[in-house]
Design a protein around this motif. Structure first.
Motif, PDB file in Angstrom:
ATOM      1  N   ASP A 138      39.201  29.605  42.604  1.00  0.00           N
ATOM      2  CA  ASP A 138      38.200  30.012  43.557  1.00  0.00           C
ATOM      3  C   ASP A 138      37.886  31.381  43.522  1.00  0.00           C
ATOM      4  O   ASP A 138      37.137  31.829  44.375  1.00  0.00           O
ATOM      5  CB  ASP A 138      39.131  29.782  44.787  1.00  0.00           C
ATOM      6  N   VAL A 139      38.630  32.078  42.728  1.00  0.00           N
ATOM      7  CA  VAL A 139      38.053  33.672  42.649  1.00  0.00           C
ATOM      8  C   VAL A 139      36.891  33.904  42.271  1.00  0.00           C
ATOM      9  O   VAL A 139      36.347  33.198  41.052  1.00  0.00           O
ATOM     10  CB  VAL A 139      39.394  34.447  42.005  1.00  0.00           C
ATOM     11  N   ARG A 141      35.112  35.894  39.829  1.00  0.00           N
ATOM     12  CA  ARG A 141      35.713  36.750  39.077  1.00  0.00           C
ATOM     13  C   ARG A 141      34.471  37.776  38.497  1.00  0.00           C
ATOM     14  O   ARG A 141      34.680  38.946  38.347  1.00  0.00           O
ATOM     15  CB  ARG A 141      36.050  35.964  37.709  1.00  0.00           C
ATOM     16  N   GLU A 142      33.350  37.534  38.517  1.00  0.00           N
ATOM     17  CA  GLU A 142      32.135  38.280  38.026  1.00  0.00           C
ATOM     18  C   GLU A 142      31.834  39.166  39.311  1.00  0.00           C
ATOM     19  O   GLU A 142      31.818  40.392  38.763  1.00  0.00           O
ATOM     20  CB  GLU A 142      30.857  37.272  38.152  1.00  0.00           C
ATOM     21  N   ALA A 143      32.199  39.055  40.585  1.00  0.00           N
ATOM     22  CA  ALA A 143      32.176  40.155  41.478  1.00  0.00           C
ATOM     23  C   ALA A 143      33.074  41.069  41.350  1.00  0.00           C
ATOM     24  O   ALA A 143      32.966  42.272  41.507  1.00  0.00           O
ATOM     25  CB  ALA A 143      32.024  39.419  42.902  1.00  0.00           C
ATOM     26  N   LEU A 144      34.277  40.468  41.017  1.00  0.00           N
ATOM     27  CA  LEU A 144      35.553  41.394  40.781  1.00  0.00           C
ATOM     28  C   LEU A 144      35.361  42.363  39.525  1.00  0.00           C
ATOM     29  O   LEU A 144      35.503  43.703  39.846  1.00  0.00           O
ATOM     30  CB  LEU A 144      36.687  40.428  40.746  1.00  0.00           C
ATOM     31  N   LEU A 145      34.849  41.764  38.519  1.00  0.00           N
ATOM     32  CA  LEU A 145      34.613  42.523  37.322  1.00  0.00           C
ATOM     33  C   LEU A 145      33.616  43.645  37.738  1.00  0.00           C
ATOM     34  O   LEU A 145      33.680  44.885  36.984  1.00  0.00           O
ATOM     35  CB  LEU A 145      34.506  41.689  36.201  1.00  0.00           C
ATOM     36  N   LYS A 146      32.403  43.105  38.259  1.00  0.00           N
ATOM     37  CA  LYS A 146      31.525  44.295  38.652  1.00  0.00           C
ATOM     38  C   LYS A 146      31.917  45.357  39.480  1.00  0.00           C
ATOM     39  O   LYS A 146      31.586  46.274  39.126  1.00  0.00           O
ATOM     40  CB  LYS A 146      30.346  43.284  39.199  1.00  0.00           C
ATOM     41  N   THR A 147      32.655  45.168  40.418  1.00  0.00           N
ATOM     42  CA  THR A 147      33.014  45.927  41.188  1.00  0.00           C
ATOM     43  C   THR A 147      34.039  47.030  40.530  1.00  0.00           C
ATOM     44  O   THR A 147      33.977  48.454  40.761  1.00  0.00           O
ATOM     45  CB  THR A 147      33.830  45.561  42.596  1.00  0.00           C
ATOM     46  N   ILE A 164      41.589  42.858  30.057  1.00  0.00           N
ATOM     47  CA  ILE A 164      40.977  42.552  31.405  1.00  0.00           C
ATOM     48  C   ILE A 164      40.476  41.051  31.219  1.00  0.00           C
ATOM     49  O   ILE A 164      40.543  40.133  32.153  1.00  0.00           O
ATOM     50  CB  ILE A 164      40.167  43.364  31.967  1.00  0.00           C
ATOM     51  N   ARG A 165      39.687  40.985  30.177  1.00  0.00           N
ATOM     52  CA  ARG A 165      38.955  39.724  29.886  1.00  0.00           C
ATOM     53  C   ARG A 165      39.836  38.645  29.658  1.00  0.00           C
ATOM     54  O   ARG A 165      39.739  37.486  29.953  1.00  0.00           O
ATOM     55  CB  ARG A 165      37.901  39.850  28.752  1.00  0.00           C
ATOM     56  N   ARG A 166      41.108  38.814  28.982  1.00  0.00           N
ATOM     57  CA  ARG A 166      42.168  37.747  28.815  1.00  0.00           C
ATOM     58  C   ARG A 166      42.838  37.435  30.013  1.00  0.00           C
ATOM     59  O   ARG A 166      43.624  36.284  29.892  1.00  0.00           O
ATOM     60  CB  ARG A 166      42.979  38.445  27.669  1.00  0.00           C
ATOM     61  N   ALA A 167      43.076  38.443  30.968  1.00  0.00           N
ATOM     62  CA  ALA A 167      43.954  38.146  32.009  1.00  0.00           C
ATOM     63  C   ALA A 167      43.285  37.019  32.774  1.00  0.00           C
ATOM     64  O   ALA A 167      42.348  36.817  33.340  1.00  0.00           O
ATOM     65  CB  ALA A 167      43.841  39.419  32.825  1.00  0.00           C
ATOM     66  N   PRO A 168      44.331  36.315  33.134  1.00  0.00           N
ATOM     67  CA  PRO A 168      43.834  35.139  34.266  1.00  0.00           C
ATOM     68  C   PRO A 168      43.646  35.601  35.631  1.00  0.00           C
ATOM     69  O   PRO A 168      43.997  36.896  35.900  1.00  0.00           O
ATOM     70  CB  PRO A 168      45.241  34.411  34.411  1.00  0.00           C
ATOM     71  N   ASN A 169      42.908  34.921  36.491  1.00  0.00           N
ATOM     72  CA  ASN A 169      42.576  35.345  37.565  1.00  0.00           C
ATOM     73  C   ASN A 169      43.543  35.933  38.565  1.00  0.00           C
ATOM     74  O   ASN A 169      43.536  37.099  39.214  1.00  0.00           O
ATOM     75  CB  ASN A 169      41.746  34.494  38.785  1.00  0.00           C
TER      76      ASN A 169
END
Length: 223
Positions: A138-139, A141-147, A164-169
């Motif tokens: 439900d996270v 992820r795009e908003a989190l990475l942008k921030t 970071i890209r490999r890490a699970p949410n």
């Protein structure tokens, strides 16, 4: 750091736990917190935890508690961690790692003879903490990475983007929350978030406010 013990039920966790009050510290389930322990009371805490169930509660002093630095009041919610690494330094210190297990609510602080504090802990409200990855789909992820990108750029910081890209949410949200430079109230809000999605949203919102404040301060200084 993986634990040799996996907790499947709340009943497997002790009802009374030692606590390590530390301002602006944030431990989350399956997160890892390194600690440099040197105060005699916390050296005793680590000794006793190793002899028992190796569970230690990380909790913040209440920011509204006043000036009692020796024994400040505690916030009501902390996170229990298991000691998963231990080393002696040769100069009287311990280097330990706590791996988060589950959050707890303080039912009461106990009157004890140990130099460290102990509380009766209730884990019932946080059963979902024992389930790895609970709610991570439900996270946003795009908003989190942008921030995260915006924050790194604003502070001239680098990051391991492959990792970071490999890490699970779950790992990503909790690691970023634990490493965030925010104060006690923000850290407590991240801890008390209802679920992983809410924690990610709080992290994004707090980071965006911090960036906006920094941008405003920079603009003012140029005028």
């Amino acid at each position: 750091m993986a634990s040799n013990v996996v907790y499947h039920k709340i009943e497997e966790l002790p009802g009374v736990i030692p606590v390590f009050p530390l301002r602006a510290a944030l431990l989350l389930p399956r997160g890892e917190m390194p600690l440099n322990v040197f105060e005699p009371r916390y050296l005793a805490l680590i000794d006793d935890a190793i002899r028992n169930q190796r569970i230690v509660g990380m909790i913040q002093p209440d920011p509204e508690s006043g000036e009692d630095e020796e024994r400040p009041a505690l916030v009501r919610i902390g996170c229990a961690g298991r000691l998963t690494a231990f080393a002696e330094t040769g100069d009287g210190r311990y280097l330990v790692t706590l791996t988060g297990v589950a959050r707890f609510r303080v039912v009461e602080e106990l009157s004890v003879i140990t130099p460290y504090r102990q509380v009766r802990a209730a884990f019932d409200d946080f059963i979902a903490d024992l389930a790895p990855g609970e709610g991570q789909d439900d996270v946003d992820r795009e908003a989190l990475l942008k921030t995260l990108k915006d924050y790194l750029a604003a502070n001239n910081l680098e990051a391991d983007w492959d990792g970071i890209r490999r890490a699970p949410n779950e790992a990503l949200v909790n690691a970023l929350a634990m490493m965030s430079p925010f104060g006690p109230r923000e850290k407590q809000a991240l801890l008390e978030a209802a679920d992983l999605k809410s924690r990610a949203e709080i992290l994004v919102a707090v980071t965006e406010m911090d960036l906006a404040r920094a941008k405003g301060d920079a603009s003012s200084s140029l005028q």
